[in-house]
Scaffold this motif. Structure first.
Motif, PDB file in Angstrom:
ATOM      1  N   MET A 285       0.811  -1.204   0.196  1.00 41.76           N
ATOM      2  CA  MET A 285      -0.189  -0.048   0.172  1.00 41.76           C
ATOM      3  C   MET A 285       0.982   1.289   0.065  1.00 41.76           C
ATOM      4  O   MET A 285       1.945   1.310   0.701  1.00 41.76           O
ATOM      5  CB  MET A 285      -0.904   0.034   1.119  1.00 41.76           C
ATOM      6  CG  MET A 285      -1.811  -1.348   1.484  1.00 41.76           C
ATOM      7  SD  MET A 285      -2.859  -1.787   0.089  1.00 41.76           S
ATOM      8  CE  MET A 285      -4.115  -0.612   0.415  1.00 41.76           C
ATOM      9  N   VAL A 286       0.422   2.224  -0.649  1.00 39.21           N
ATOM     10  CA  VAL A 286       0.966   3.702  -0.664  1.00 39.21           C
ATOM     11  C   VAL A 286      -0.067   4.382   0.404  1.00 39.21           C
ATOM     12  O   VAL A 286      -1.123   4.443   0.062  1.00 39.21           O
ATOM     13  CB  VAL A 286       0.964   4.306  -1.994  1.00 39.21           C
ATOM     14  CG1 VAL A 286       1.611   5.694  -1.941  1.00 39.21           C
ATOM     15  CG2 VAL A 286       1.942   3.544  -2.897  1.00 39.21           C
ATOM     16  N   ALA A 287       0.478   4.840   1.474  1.00 36.43           N
ATOM     17  CA  ALA A 287      -0.247   5.497   2.571  1.00 36.43           C
ATOM     18  C   ALA A 287       0.725   6.630   3.104  1.00 36.43           C
ATOM     19  O   ALA A 287       1.824   6.606   3.052  1.00 36.43           O
ATOM     20  CB  ALA A 287      -0.566   4.655   3.508  1.00 36.43           C
ATOM     21  N   ASP A 288      -0.154   7.474   3.898  1.00 38.30           N
ATOM     22  CA  ASP A 288       0.711   8.700   4.604  1.00 38.30           C
ATOM     23  C   ASP A 288       0.993   7.749   5.820  1.00 38.30           C
ATOM     24  O   ASP A 288       0.383   6.961   6.365  1.00 38.30           O
ATOM     25  CB  ASP A 288      -0.505   9.762   4.721  1.00 38.30           C
ATOM     26  CG  ASP A 288       0.043  10.914   5.538  1.00 38.30           C
ATOM     27  OD1 ASP A 288       0.778  10.566   6.530  1.00 38.30           O
ATOM     28  OD2 ASP A 288      -0.349  11.968   5.349  1.00 38.30           O
ATOM     29  N   GLN A 289       2.022   8.177   6.296  1.00 32.94           N
ATOM     30  CA  GLN A 289       2.582   7.263   7.307  1.00 32.94           C
ATOM     31  C   GLN A 289       2.043   7.613   8.730  1.00 32.94           C
ATOM     32  O   GLN A 289       2.031   6.787   9.788  1.00 32.94           O
ATOM     33  CB  GLN A 289       4.044   7.741   8.000  1.00 32.94           C
ATOM     34  CG  GLN A 289       4.379   9.033   8.385  1.00 32.94           C
ATOM     35  CD  GLN A 289       5.899   9.172   8.620  1.00 32.94           C
ATOM     36  OE1 GLN A 289       6.753   8.574   8.164  1.00 32.94           O
ATOM     37  NE2 GLN A 289       6.322   9.960   9.579  1.00 32.94           N
ATOM     38  N   ARG A 290       1.176   8.781   8.872  1.00 34.69           N
ATOM     39  CA  ARG A 290       0.015   8.985   9.904  1.00 34.69           C
ATOM     40  C   ARG A 290      -0.882   8.053  10.100  1.00 34.69           C
ATOM     41  O   ARG A 290      -1.652   8.100  11.103  1.00 34.69           O
ATOM     42  CB  ARG A 290      -0.083  10.551  10.070  1.00 34.69           C
ATOM     43  CG  ARG A 290       0.922  11.502   9.953  1.00 34.69           C
ATOM     44  CD  ARG A 290       0.495  12.676   9.887  1.00 34.69           C
ATOM     45  NE  ARG A 290       0.102  13.105   8.268  1.00 34.69           N
ATOM     46  CZ  ARG A 290      -0.223  14.276   7.871  1.00 34.69           C
ATOM     47  NH1 ARG A 290      -0.453  15.334   8.704  1.00 34.69           N
ATOM     48  NH2 ARG A 290      -0.655  14.186   6.749  1.00 34.69           N
TER      49      ARG A 290
ATOM     50  N   ALA B 239      -1.620   0.988   9.443  1.00 33.83           N
ATOM     51  CA  ALA B 239      -1.111   0.197   8.261  1.00 33.83           C
ATOM     52  C   ALA B 239      -2.186  -0.308   7.494  1.00 33.83           C
ATOM     53  O   ALA B 239      -2.235  -0.623   6.305  1.00 33.83           O
ATOM     54  CB  ALA B 239      -0.012  -1.002   8.783  1.00 33.83           C
ATOM     55  N   THR B 240      -3.364  -0.809   8.112  1.00 33.59           N
ATOM     56  CA  THR B 240      -4.533  -1.424   7.612  1.00 33.59           C
ATOM     57  C   THR B 240      -5.640  -0.599   7.423  1.00 33.59           C
ATOM     58  O   THR B 240      -6.385  -0.816   7.177  1.00 33.59           O
ATOM     59  CB  THR B 240      -4.740  -2.538   8.314  1.00 33.59           C
ATOM     60  OG1 THR B 240      -5.367  -2.013   9.748  1.00 33.59           O
ATOM     61  CG2 THR B 240      -4.061  -3.741   8.463  1.00 33.59           C
ATOM     62  N   GLY B 241      -5.188   0.788   7.537  1.00 31.84           N
ATOM     63  CA  GLY B 241      -6.491   1.870   7.434  1.00 31.84           C
ATOM     64  C   GLY B 241      -6.354   2.604   6.058  1.00 31.84           C
ATOM     65  O   GLY B 241      -6.209   2.053   5.126  1.00 31.84           O
ATOM     66  N   ARG B 242      -6.476   3.889   6.234  1.00 31.87           N
ATOM     67  CA  ARG B 242      -6.544   4.611   5.097  1.00 31.87           C
ATOM     68  C   ARG B 242      -5.574   4.594   4.104  1.00 31.87           C
ATOM     69  O   ARG B 242      -4.178   4.728   4.590  1.00 31.87           O
ATOM     70  CB  ARG B 242      -6.921   6.324   5.530  1.00 31.87           C
ATOM     71  CG  ARG B 242      -7.295   6.858   4.440  1.00 31.87           C
ATOM     72  CD  ARG B 242      -7.989   8.101   5.039  1.00 31.87           C
ATOM     73  NE  ARG B 242      -7.501   9.404   4.208  1.00 31.87           N
ATOM     74  CZ  ARG B 242      -7.616  10.422   4.667  1.00 31.87           C
ATOM     75  NH1 ARG B 242      -8.219  10.744   5.722  1.00 31.87           N
ATOM     76  NH2 ARG B 242      -7.417  11.777   3.787  1.00 31.87           N
TER      77      ARG B 242
END
Length: 79
Positions: A20-25, A28-31
């Motif tokens: 996943m590409v995500a914002d680190q804030r 891990a399994t969220g937005r």
């Protein structure tokens, strides 16, 4: 900061991970922003173990995204 990391799914003792590409804030399994592949370490027979969208991974790295150590190893082994 944007990160490329693994998000665990699957069942007990049968993990399945999505890259996943995500914002680190965010959790891990969220937005997340985008899914760029998957990793199935318990694949049996002719099941696919790893699928990466290398073009999108390269795009996000060029934009400044950081890869987790495990994702770096998976991408390196895939090439």
């Amino acid at each position: 900061m944007v990160v490329i990391r693994l998000a665990r799914g699957g069942a007990k003792k049968n993990p399945y991970y999505r890259l996943m590409v995500a914002d680190q804030r965010h959790k891990a399994t969220g937005r997340f922003i985008e899914q760029v592949g998957f990793y199935n370490p318990t694949a049996k027979g002719s099941e696919e173990v790893l699928r990466l969208d290398t073009a999108r991974i390269d795009h996000w790295v060029a934009q400044g995204a950081q890869m987790s150590p495990r994702v770096q190893k998976l991408v390196k082994d895939a090439k």
